[in-house]
Design an enzyme around this catalytic site. Structure first.
Site, short mmCIF file in Angstrom:
data_model
loop_
_atom_site.label_atom_id
_atom_site.label_comp_id
_atom_site.label_asym_id
_atom_site.label_seq_id
_atom_site.Cartn_x
_atom_site.Cartn_y
_atom_site.Cartn_z
N SER A 57 -0.07 2.44 -8.68
CA SER A 57 0.92 2.24 -7.62
C SER A 57 0.32 2.66 -6.29
CB SER A 57 2.17 3.09 -7.86
OG SER A 57 2.73 2.84 -9.14
N HIS A 84 -1.79 6.04 -6.69
CA HIS A 84 -1.49 6.92 -7.82
C HIS A 84 -1.67 6.15 -9.13
CE1 HIS A 84 0.26 10.36 -9.87
NE2 HIS A 84 1.03 9.52 -10.55
N ASP A 114 4.30 12.07 -4.82
CA ASP A 114 4.19 10.76 -5.47
C ASP A 114 5.53 10.02 -5.48
OD1 ASP A 114 1.49 11.26 -6.00
OD2 ASP A 114 1.96 12.22 -7.91
N ASN A 170 -0.92 6.44 -0.10
CA ASN A 170 -1.51 7.11 -1.27
C ASN A 170 -1.58 6.12 -2.43
OD1 ASN A 170 -2.48 9.38 -2.81
ND2 ASN A 170 -0.50 9.42 -3.84
#
Length: 225
Positions: free
Chosen positions: A146, A119, A155, A117
């Site tokens: 990030s 972020h 997250d 992911n």
């Protein structure tokens, strides 16, 4: 081309999106570049039928799938359907690129170590939404992006890389978001390439790059002079 006795088949990526797909475009561009991505984007899946990212994928000749949340009773059912769909494509890596759904623990466990992911903040600061606004409201001097492996904590998975962006005195949400996105589009292809080339892996809960454990805050990306 053979690697260590394995078949020559390219490693496969599935990208999950909900909207514009600018990070998807960065991955598509990297795949088409001389350097390549280290594999191929096998499919793009969206929970939103009108996501512009679907058009980006179609223009690049990549298979697209739409899985609207409204067709399912709850998150568990949705994620089971998503897992079945992913199974059709047999991805080596699943990349979240602006996918706005929180994935269930079952899903995250199934793809442990194969789920990335991106972020828009310097995690662990500003998990969740509206990060640019929150940075400005807090009066922070720097912001950033990030990339991390996904775990059950929102997250909160192990960090792989971060890039810092200075907050300018005249910044608003739009200008700050634009500069953060430049870093996003730069970093995501790098990390996906590391993974597909076998350089990046998650050992338990510890990311390793070229066999070396990464620091808790991940690699800090520095612009090359």
């Amino acid at each position: 081309m053979m690697h260590g006795g394995e078949p020559a088949e390219e490693r496969r990526v599935v990208v999950l999106i909900s909207g514009n797909g600018s990070n998807l475009q960065a991955l598509i561009d990297a795949q088409a570049s001389e350097t390549g991505l280290g594999g191929q984007i096998a499919a793009v899946i969206s929970d939103q039928p009108d996501a512009y990212g679907l058009e980006r994928a179609q223009q690049a000749g990549i298979a697209t799938e739409v899985l609207p949340a409204s067709s399912y009773k709850n998150r568990q059912e949705y994620d089971q359907a998503l897992l079945r769909l992913l199974n059709d494509y047999q991805p080596d890596l699943v990349v979240l690129a602006g996918f706005m759904r929180i994935l269930s623990p079952d899903f995250v466990i199934r793809y442990h170590g194969k789920l990335l992911n991106i972020h828009p903040s310097l995690l662990p600061k500003y998990k969740g939404l509206h990060t640019h606004r929150r940075v400005l409201e807090a009066g922070d001097g720097e912001h950033g992006v990030s990339i991390h492996f996904v775990t059950e904590e929102l997250d909160g998975g192990p960090l792989i890389i971060q890039a810092r962006v200075p907050v300018e005195v005249d910044d608003d949400e739009t200008s700050l978001a634009r500069r953060v996105q430049v870093k996003e589009h730069l970093l995501y292809p790098i990390v996906v390439r590391w993974f597909l080339q076998g350089r990046l892996q998650l050992q338990g809960n510890q990311p390793e790059l070229d066999g070396q454990p990464l620091p808790k805050s991940g690699v800090l990306y520095q612009e090359e002079a």
